[in-house]
Design a protein around this motif. Sequence first.
Motif, PDB file in Angstrom:
ATOM      1  N   GLU A  14      -8.992 -26.836  12.624  1.00  0.00           N
ATOM      2  CA  GLU A  14      -8.488 -26.356  13.905  1.00  0.00           C
ATOM      3  C   GLU A  14      -9.591 -25.590  14.617  1.00  0.00           C
ATOM      4  O   GLU A  14     -10.308 -24.785  14.009  1.00  0.00           O
TER       5      GLU A  14
ATOM      6  N   VAL B 287       1.211 -31.131  12.087  1.00  0.00           N
ATOM      7  CA  VAL B 287       0.942 -29.993  12.952  1.00  0.00           C
ATOM      8  C   VAL B 287       2.232 -29.562  13.636  1.00  0.00           C
ATOM      9  O   VAL B 287       2.973 -30.406  14.124  1.00  0.00           O
TER      10      VAL B 287
ATOM     11  N   ARG C 145      -3.038 -26.965  21.023  1.00  0.00           N
ATOM     12  CA  ARG C 145      -3.879 -26.793  19.828  1.00  0.00           C
ATOM     13  C   ARG C 145      -4.952 -27.854  19.810  1.00  0.00           C
ATOM     14  O   ARG C 145      -4.717 -29.013  20.201  1.00  0.00           O
TER      15      ARG C 145
ATOM     16  N   PHE D 271      -8.083 -29.785  17.560  1.00  0.00           N
ATOM     17  CA  PHE D 271      -8.494 -30.106  16.195  1.00  0.00           C
ATOM     18  C   PHE D 271      -9.729 -30.991  16.207  1.00  0.00           C
ATOM     19  O   PHE D 271      -9.903 -31.831  17.093  1.00  0.00           O
TER      20      PHE D 271
END
Length: 176
Positions: free
Chosen positions: A120, A160, A168, A170
């Motif tokens: 992440e 996730v 988010r 990644f």
Amino acid sequence: ATRLAAGVVAKGMHRLTIGKNGASKVRSQMDQFFSQPHVFVASAPRDVPVSFRRPRLSLLKTSLPDNVMVLTYAVLSEENTFLLRLAHQYGMDEGGAHSDPAYVNLQDLFPEHGIASVTEKTLSANQDRAAWEKRRLRWNNDMLEEPVEGEGLDDEGFVVMLKPLEIRTFEVSVTM
């Protein structure tokens, strides 16, 4: 806007949504309106055969949840490494079940490959999020909970969880 004589004429597209739960209706329409798919075409001489490796390509094994959107899916400079940015589209109490946390299995976004690792990153993707969390400034506020490292990832790091309006980022390394 175009000025014609004494007045101003504004041209554009206007949308009007009437009814209850307007926020949830408008959110899905905004994403459809502002994130339209890009169509690419090319030309070739008639006598030259064009060989396609695949007549059809889908990057999804299964559909994403209705409240999740892929913002970024890009190949990084390292071979077999991708930048993936996912967004939850609804806020708290905005769209009924759409406001609930959403779960995405990253394996479903790479159906042709196995996932070697998932890291992440911060929203700008220039730092590992875990390292950033350790050194960021903490305000004295009893209302805030301490973030848990790896929060929202299952044990393997492939499923996730996205909270309402959360984005988010990644870095995903795949095996070929």
